[in-house]
Write a protein that holds these residues in place. Structure first.
Motif, PDB file in Angstrom:
ATOM      1  N   CYS A  10      10.078 -94.938  86.549  1.00  0.00           N
ATOM      2  CA  CYS A  10       9.926 -93.809  87.497  1.00  0.00           C
ATOM      3  C   CYS A  10       8.971 -94.288  88.568  1.00  0.00           C
ATOM      4  CB  CYS A  10       9.609 -92.478  86.778  1.00  0.00           C
ATOM      5  SG  CYS A  10       9.660 -91.081  87.694  1.00  0.00           S
ATOM      6  N   SER A  35      16.316 -95.453  85.727  1.00  0.00           N
ATOM      7  CA  SER A  35      15.507 -95.528  86.609  1.00  0.00           C
ATOM      8  C   SER A  35      15.616 -94.023  87.372  1.00  0.00           C
ATOM      9  CB  SER A  35      15.421 -96.700  87.495  1.00  0.00           C
ATOM     10  OG  SER A  35      16.643 -96.708  88.395  1.00  0.00           O
ATOM     11  N   GLY A  42      12.781 -88.528  86.623  1.00  0.00           N
ATOM     12  CA  GLY A  42      12.369 -89.152  85.518  1.00  0.00           C
ATOM     13  C   GLY A  42      12.272 -88.342  84.254  1.00  0.00           C
TER      14      GLY A  42
END
Length: 85
Positions: A10, A35, A42
């Motif tokens: 993140c 990601s 996140g």
């Protein structure tokens, strides 16, 4: 016995995400499972992929990251907060 770790990233910068992904690709016992470029993304990443560890960019700001970490603890994921000065 090799322990396999799944990693989530993140970070505010997509280029940093790709750099970390490339670096971690060389580690046989780790796999990047996803990601995100926002803390909300996140959190969705953690909920959907349950990585063992999430690498978090401190550039999101200390108050926001601390709140985010409290949520992460409830989901059972470890975290690493990183960044440059």
């Amino acid at each position: 016995m090799m322990v396999f770790k799944t990693i989530g990233i993140c970070d505010t910068q997509p280029v940093t995400i790709e750099g970390l992904r490339s670096l971690l690709r060389s580690c046989n016992d780790m796999q990047v499972v996803g990601s995100a470029t926002s803390l909300y993304g996140g959190l969705e990443l953690v909920k959907n992929h349950t990585p063992s560890v999430v690498i978090i960019d401190k550039a999101f700001g200390l108050p926001a990251v601390m709140d985010w970490l409290a949520n992460l603890r409830m989901l059972g994921t470890f975290s690493v907060v990183w960044g440059f000065r």
